[in-house]
Design an enzyme around this catalytic site. Structure first.
Site, mmCIF file in Angstrom:
data_model
loop_
_atom_site.group_PDB
_atom_site.id
_atom_site.type_symbol
_atom_site.label_atom_id
_atom_site.label_comp_id
_atom_site.label_asym_id
_atom_site.label_seq_id
_atom_site.Cartn_x
_atom_site.Cartn_y
_atom_site.Cartn_z
ATOM 1 N N LYS A 216 -0.679 -1.459 -8.616
ATOM 2 C CA LYS A 216 0.036 -0.200 -8.846
ATOM 3 C C LYS A 216 -0.264 0.826 -7.765
ATOM 4 C CE LYS A 216 1.746 -0.717 -13.364
ATOM 5 N NZ LYS A 216 1.595 -0.517 -14.784
ATOM 6 N N ARG A 250 -2.504 -7.373 -17.728
ATOM 7 C CA ARG A 250 -1.200 -7.788 -17.170
ATOM 8 C C ARG A 250 -1.329 -7.774 -15.649
ATOM 9 N NH1 ARG A 250 3.554 -5.570 -15.320
ATOM 10 N NH2 ARG A 250 5.449 -6.623 -15.988
HETATM 11 C C1 9MG Z 1 6.806 -3.952 -17.434
HETATM 12 N N1 9MG Z 1 5.567 -3.309 -17.056
HETATM 13 C C2 9MG Z 1 5.222 -2.835 -15.832
HETATM 14 N N2 9MG Z 1 4.001 -2.279 -15.873
HETATM 15 C C3 9MG Z 1 3.552 -2.425 -17.151
HETATM 16 C C4 9MG Z 1 2.390 -2.051 -17.835
HETATM 17 O O1 9MG Z 1 1.426 -1.379 -17.229
HETATM 18 N N3 9MG Z 1 2.278 -2.347 -19.133
HETATM 19 C C5 9MG Z 1 3.272 -3.001 -19.782
HETATM 20 N N4 9MG Z 1 3.098 -3.273 -21.096
HETATM 21 N N5 9MG Z 1 4.422 -3.374 -19.193
HETATM 22 C C6 9MG Z 1 4.554 -3.077 -17.905
#
Ligand code: 9MG
Length: 272
Positions: A216, A250
């Site tokens: 990010k 994630r």
């Molecule tokens: C789709 N998406 C992109 N970034 C995300 C994040 O930090 N959390 C979740 N749940 N979905 C995300």
């Protein structure tokens, strides 16, 4: 800094963006063939959950119409289900995509709108699968313009509590609910860092916590690195999130994260 809170059931969710305009992989998996190959690769690496998305959620991303989103994501969900029992999450905010994805084999809905858009709460409840409810201030179109909070941790926690209650009221079982503070979704770097430090507080809401920090912008800003050079920053944040209470990470770089997590899990066993 909070105490260490290592989840006994820490899981790694691998991202597959079937989009031409994702911030993190710039459309590498836009074609079905590339996305399917990538899915098999992540499964072979040992990923716990796959998260399939057909609409980019990066700041300013254009909205995708329903037919296009269905065309991008549903065949992939079905093809993965034919070769594996891996849990599949569908990253969407559209009720019709949720429905089609679950019919094709998805077992979870990842909704950046926390099921606040038309019909999605009712449809998700009817489908009976797991749901991830994420916090976002504003919408992808405007969320990074000037994010502002008087107390980011309290406001995000209160929002997530309200969304848990809405999900329960709609008939979604508590065991099916996951929450996510939504790093980068209407947050400055400082907001993101405060939320990360306070991850253990979110666990007090009684459901698993998902953290998405991989590649990010905050990493790019802190390290002054473009998106393809954020692996080490992403791994550092994944380890911190795991040690501060995340249950699901994630990520884009699954094999590398799994190695880091094996070390965190060993620490968790040693201190429990
Ligand atoms: C789709 N998406 C992109 N970034 C995300 C994040 O930090 N959390 C979740 N749940 N979905 C995300």
């Amino acid at each position: 800094m909070s105490e260490l809170t290592i989840s006994g059931n820490l899981q790694v969710m691998g991202v597959i963006n079937v989009t031409p305009d994702s911030f993190s992989d710039g459309g590498k998996f836009e074609s079905f063939e590339n996305a399917f190959t990538h899915a098999r690769h992540l499964i072979a690496q040992g990923v716990d959950i796959l998260d399939i998305g057909g609409e980019s959620t990066r700041p300013g991303a254009p909205q995708v119409d329903l037919q296009e989103e269905l065309k991008r994501s549903i065949p992939l969900v079905g093809a993965i289900r034919e070769i594996s029992n891996i849990p599949i999450s569908i990253d969407t905010s559209k009720a019709k995509v949720m429905q089609a994805a679950v019919e094709a084999g998805a077992t979870m809905i990842n909704c950046i709108w926390a099921l606040r858009l038309e019909d999605s709460l009712r449809v998700a409840a009817d489908l009976g699968v797991k749901v991830c409810l994420m916090h976002m201030q504003g919408s992808p179109a405007n969320m990074q313009q000037n994010p502002a909070y008087s107390d980011v941790v309290a406001e995000v926690r209160d929002f997530l509590k309200q969304r848990i209650d809405a999900a329960l009221d709609a008939g979604i079982a508590g065991e099916q609910i996951i929450i996510d503070p939504g790093f980068g979704f209407g947050k400055s770097i400082e907001h993101n860092l405060l939320l990360l430090q306070s991850l253990a507080e979110f666990r007090q809401l009684g459901v698993p916590v998902l953290a998405g920090l991989s590649r990010k912008k905050m990493i790019g800003t802190i390290l002054d690195k473009p998106v393809d050079q954020r692996l080490y920053g992403s791994l550092a944040l994944a380890v911190m999130a795991a040690m501060l209470g995340a249950d699901i990470l994630r990520v884009h770089d699954v094999a590398e994260t799994l190695e880091e997590i094996a070390m965190v899990k060993a620490l968790g066993r040693a201190i429990s």
